[in-house]
Design a protein around this motif. Sequence first.
Motif, PDB file in Angstrom:
ATOM      1  N   UNK A 172       0.785  -1.077   0.097  1.00 12.48           N
ATOM      2  CA  UNK A 172       0.002  -0.043  -0.056  1.00 12.48           C
ATOM      3  C   UNK A 172       0.800   1.225  -0.066  1.00 12.48           C
ATOM      4  N   UNK A 173       0.272   2.179  -0.591  1.00 10.93           N
ATOM      5  CA  UNK A 173       1.003   3.605  -0.747  1.00 10.93           C
ATOM      6  C   UNK A 173       1.211   4.282   0.882  1.00 10.93           C
ATOM      7  N   UNK A 174       0.308   4.033   1.534  1.00 15.32           N
ATOM      8  CA  UNK A 174      -0.045   4.560   2.822  1.00 15.32           C
ATOM      9  C   UNK A 174      -0.892   3.854   3.601  1.00 15.32           C
ATOM     10  N   UNK A 175      -0.666   3.624   4.813  1.00 13.10           N
ATOM     11  CA  UNK A 175      -1.570   2.877   5.957  1.00 13.10           C
ATOM     12  C   UNK A 175      -1.781   3.571   6.859  1.00 13.10           C
ATOM     13  N   UNK A 176      -3.273   3.484   7.469  1.00  8.16           N
ATOM     14  CA  UNK A 176      -3.594   4.118   8.608  1.00  8.16           C
ATOM     15  C   UNK A 176      -3.888   3.022   9.587  1.00  8.16           C
ATOM     16  N   UNK A 177      -2.861   2.985  10.675  1.00  9.22           N
ATOM     17  CA  UNK A 177      -3.336   2.279  11.821  1.00  9.22           C
ATOM     18  C   UNK A 177      -4.289   2.587  12.642  1.00  9.22           C
ATOM     19  N   UNK A 178      -5.252   1.937  13.052  1.00 11.32           N
ATOM     20  CA  UNK A 178      -6.595   2.458  13.844  1.00 11.32           C
ATOM     21  C   UNK A 178      -6.387   2.079  15.320  1.00 11.32           C
ATOM     22  N   UNK A 179      -5.990   2.988  16.008  1.00  4.65           N
ATOM     23  CA  UNK A 179      -5.574   2.631  17.617  1.00  4.65           C
ATOM     24  C   UNK A 179      -6.752   3.291  18.370  1.00  4.65           C
ATOM     25  N   UNK A 180      -6.706   2.882  19.530  1.00  4.78           N
ATOM     26  CA  UNK A 180      -7.601   3.509  20.634  1.00  4.78           C
ATOM     27  C   UNK A 180      -7.040   3.337  22.004  1.00  4.78           C
ATOM     28  N   UNK A 181      -6.880   4.241  22.783  1.00  2.83           N
ATOM     29  CA  UNK A 181      -6.334   4.441  23.879  1.00  2.83           C
ATOM     30  C   UNK A 181      -7.591   4.339  24.900  1.00  2.83           C
ATOM     31  N   UNK A 182      -7.745   3.255  25.775  1.00  3.42           N
ATOM     32  CA  UNK A 182      -8.945   3.481  26.504  1.00  3.42           C
ATOM     33  C   UNK A 182      -8.679   3.675  27.983  1.00  3.42           C
ATOM     34  N   UNK A 183      -9.589   3.895  28.820  1.00  4.66           N
ATOM     35  CA  UNK A 183      -9.631   4.423  30.118  1.00  4.66           C
ATOM     36  C   UNK A 183      -9.393   3.523  31.134  1.00  4.66           C
ATOM     37  N   UNK A 184      -9.015   2.213  30.448  1.00  5.06           N
ATOM     38  CA  UNK A 184      -8.666   1.069  31.534  1.00  5.06           C
ATOM     39  C   UNK A 184      -7.433   1.453  32.473  1.00  5.06           C
ATOM     40  N   UNK A 185      -6.473   2.054  31.457  1.00  2.00           N
ATOM     41  CA  UNK A 185      -5.190   2.555  32.338  1.00  2.00           C
ATOM     42  C   UNK A 185      -5.623   3.781  33.128  1.00  2.00           C
ATOM     43  N   UNK A 186      -5.855   3.554  34.453  1.00  2.00           N
ATOM     44  CA  UNK A 186      -6.615   4.449  35.284  1.00  2.00           C
ATOM     45  C   UNK A 186      -5.527   5.369  36.015  1.00  2.00           C
ATOM     46  N   UNK A 187      -4.272   4.933  36.112  1.00  2.00           N
ATOM     47  CA  UNK A 187      -3.317   5.863  36.839  1.00  2.00           C
ATOM     48  C   UNK A 187      -2.937   6.927  35.798  1.00  2.00           C
ATOM     49  N   UNK A 188      -3.434   8.005  35.819  1.00  2.00           N
ATOM     50  CA  UNK A 188      -3.317   9.260  34.819  1.00  2.00           C
ATOM     51  C   UNK A 188      -1.889  10.015  35.068  1.00  2.00           C
ATOM     52  N   UNK A 189      -1.533   9.953  36.340  1.00  2.00           N
ATOM     53  CA  UNK A 189      -0.376  10.615  36.675  1.00  2.00           C
ATOM     54  C   UNK A 189       0.771   9.451  36.540  1.00  2.00           C
ATOM     55  N   UNK A 190       0.703   8.497  36.015  1.00  2.00           N
ATOM     56  CA  UNK A 190       1.801   7.556  35.711  1.00  2.00           C
ATOM     57  C   UNK A 190       1.352   6.832  34.156  1.00  2.00           C
ATOM     58  N   UNK A 191       1.210   7.622  33.384  1.00  2.00           N
ATOM     59  CA  UNK A 191       1.238   7.390  31.965  1.00  2.00           C
ATOM     60  C   UNK A 191       2.212   7.686  30.969  1.00  2.00           C
TER      61      UNK A 191
END
Length: 336
Positions: A62-81
């Motif tokens: 392919x000439x270009x590829x979009x990798x479709x990702x999602x960062x979920x809120x399952x990682x709850x430690x917002x200060x350690x991200x």
Amino acid sequence: MEVILPPDDPRIAYSDFVRLEQADEPLSPTGKAARFDRILDMPGKGYRWDNPGTRIGFRTDATAIDVLLHSSTRHAATAARNTTLRYRIDGRSEAGWTSTPREPGDTVLRLTSPAPGTFHDYEVILPYADAVECHGLRLAPSNDDSEPRLETPPARPAFRYVAYGDSVTHGFTASEASRGYAFRLAEMKGWQLLNMGFGGRSSNPSDAEALGSLAPDLLTVLMGVNDWQSGIPVATYRIQMDAFFFLLRKHLPTTSIYLLTPLWVAPSWKPEHAAVPLEAYRQALRDLVSTRRDPHLHLVEGPSLIDPDPALFDPVAVHPNDQGFAQMATWLADII
């Protein structure tokens, strides 16, 4: 014409993960999500859903590829991200080949072919402290508007290295997953990595059940600095670690295990609840190895792996920085 692949398409290869679930996800553009799970919980943190060094691979013209990702809120430690992911094309990466989403939500990682019309191998390395799912790929048509082609990407190594420990093994505070010691060591040795490091973890015999289920070819264990910081008595720590290895050997009777004593920590770092010097916990591990007389259990002195120099550590002095992790991986590779 454009092609959209769901994450469970067999031409997308996943590796270096603990557990993978292909789940229905109504909010995904493909209706599916590849979701990774490290099976051990950290209450209030969500580190179970982090993916330190997990890889998504594919091969296409392919000439270009979009990798479709999602960062979920399952990682709850917002200060350690840490959300920095890295990508490689044909096995190489450059300084700017990263992406760092700032907030949970959808991310489209756009990769461009270095030579359109020819096949290239692509690899995305997921962050060490973010719960990232893959929702699939979107492939742009070739220059003549024909449908892009895919082939099976190169296989990852079969040798399974499991790195078990606390925040240091998890990757804190490297700049990205590929800078941690476990990732670097696996790359040097040509191994597949299953990272079972969890920030804040202390000695816990029941963890042996989960590690045993992963059937590693080799295991490293680095555990003890949080026992020290939280004031867990040395005698209790010794009992916990004895029980851990007793249970672990029920599942992995002859697997090579390298037990690392806690790393050097600058004398200026004085945890409020630490009751005795950290050296007492190192000695407990030396005594454990001596008593067990296990020919497949090898003691590694943690302080020998990184020079006792604050410049090689984070301001949170129990955590190495990128330079400290590089030294640690190099010296550990010489030992194993």
